[in-house]
Design an enzyme around this catalytic site. Sequence first.
Site, PDB file in Angstrom:
ATOM      1  N   HIS A 147       0.823  -1.212   0.000  1.00 29.67           N
ATOM      2  CA  HIS A 147       0.000   0.000   0.000  1.00 29.67           C
ATOM      3  C   HIS A 147       0.861   1.267   0.000  1.00 29.67           C
ATOM      4  CE1 HIS A 147      -2.635   2.886   2.435  1.00 29.67           C
ATOM      5  NE2 HIS A 147      -3.294   2.725   1.299  1.00 29.67           N
ATOM      6  N   GLU A 153       0.348  -0.830  -4.634  1.00 27.34           N
ATOM      7  CA  GLU A 153      -0.777   0.095  -4.831  1.00 27.34           C
ATOM      8  C   GLU A 153      -0.192   1.493  -4.748  1.00 27.34           C
ATOM      9  OE1 GLU A 153      -4.102   2.758  -3.337  1.00 27.34           O
ATOM     10  OE2 GLU A 153      -2.097   2.413  -2.520  1.00 27.34           O
ATOM     11  N   HIS A 173      -0.492  10.563  -2.529  1.00 32.51           N
ATOM     12  CA  HIS A 173      -1.820  10.232  -2.013  1.00 32.51           C
ATOM     13  C   HIS A 173      -2.736  11.443  -1.902  1.00 32.51           C
ATOM     14  CE1 HIS A 173      -4.903   9.556   1.080  1.00 32.51           C
ATOM     15  NE2 HIS A 173      -4.986   8.363   0.514  1.00 32.51           N
ATOM     16  N   GLU A 222      -4.432   3.807  -8.348  1.00 29.03           N
ATOM     17  CA  GLU A 222      -5.655   4.445  -7.850  1.00 29.03           C
ATOM     18  C   GLU A 222      -5.727   5.880  -8.357  1.00 29.03           C
ATOM     19  OE1 GLU A 222      -6.311   4.618  -3.561  1.00 29.03           O
ATOM     20  OE2 GLU A 222      -7.924   6.058  -3.919  1.00 29.03           O
TER      21      GLU A 222
HETATM   22  O1  G3P Z   1      -6.454   1.515  -2.803  1.00 32.12           O
HETATM   23  C1  G3P Z   1      -6.572   1.154  -1.459  1.00 32.12           C
HETATM   24  C2  G3P Z   1      -6.382   2.331  -0.550  1.00 32.12           C
HETATM   25  O2  G3P Z   1      -5.211   2.991  -0.913  1.00 32.12           O
HETATM   26  C3  G3P Z   1      -7.523   3.296  -0.593  1.00 32.12           C
HETATM   27  O3  G3P Z   1      -7.401   4.304   0.329  1.00 32.12           O
HETATM   28  O4  G3P Z   1      -6.861   6.562   1.076  1.00 32.12           O
HETATM   29  O5  G3P Z   1      -5.089   4.811   1.126  1.00 32.12           O
HETATM   30  O6  G3P Z   1      -5.852   5.734  -1.039  1.00 32.12           O
HETATM   31  P1  G3P Z   1      -6.246   5.395   0.365  1.00 32.12           P
HETATM   32 MG    MG Z   2      -4.703   4.511  -2.452  1.00 27.00          MG
END
Ligand code: G3P
Ligand code: MG
Length: 242
Positions: A9, A36, A51, A110
């Site tokens: 992540h 990710e 992010h 994402e």
């Molecule tokens: O994609 C999973 C996760 O990253 C979603 O939440 O806020 O960490 O981007 P965030």
């Molecule tokens: Mg994310």
Amino acid sequence: MSKPLVWAHRGASGYAPENTLPAFQRAADLGADGVELDVQLTKDGEIVVCHDEQIDRTASAKGWIKDYTLEELKKMDFCCGQMAYEGVQIPTMQEVFDLLKPTGLTINIELKTGEIFYPGLERRIVELTRENGWMDRVIFSSFNHYSIMEIQKLAPEAKTGFLYADGTLDMPEYGRDHHVNALHPALYNLQYPDYMKKCREFGLDVNVWTVNRDEWLKMCCDFGVHAIITNYPDKARKIIDG
Ligand code: G3P
Ligand code: MG
């Protein structure tokens, strides 16, 4: 039931500054199957990995990514307060493709089109992914499901997933009806009655976030998810492999 894949992540963000090249390299070194990451657009239309829409939390400056050029952002420190990484830069999406190309890792991209609706981000990320020959190693996800539907129009061959935190709809039926490959639920959504059974029946992968504690990692294995998105890929690997 096959073992879940491990996706780091924001890279291995438990060990290195999130969404930076060292975090992605660390993910590869720790045995992740994929990473990710989150994408945004700069003032001059470059795709960068970060992010937040604003840089205040992770950089040495303040403001919106959309208001800075890539050159300006590259002069900033994105070590996120971790002095061992002082001077680390914000990466472009191209730099991440280049870094991970030899590793075989997949990338969950994402699209951060929640607070800002970046004009043309969907088209640009599809083009860049195609140019790099990465289409079969990427899955696109977003909390903004219109962004995902736009990706589907631009690239019918792309793998897509709907991110969500709380599904008041029947999310497996919703995912099936919108032809995504996967649902990306927050952990607690797994406990909805018949959730995994329905996802399996509809051919939907379940890629769950963000799972860091041992007992939750074990729970995801028991549920039989497709991928676990975690800040600690080594910890997940250990639990999955026993
Ligand atoms: O994609 C999973 C996760 O990253 C979603 O939440 O806020 O960490 O981007 P965030
Ligand atoms: Mg994310």
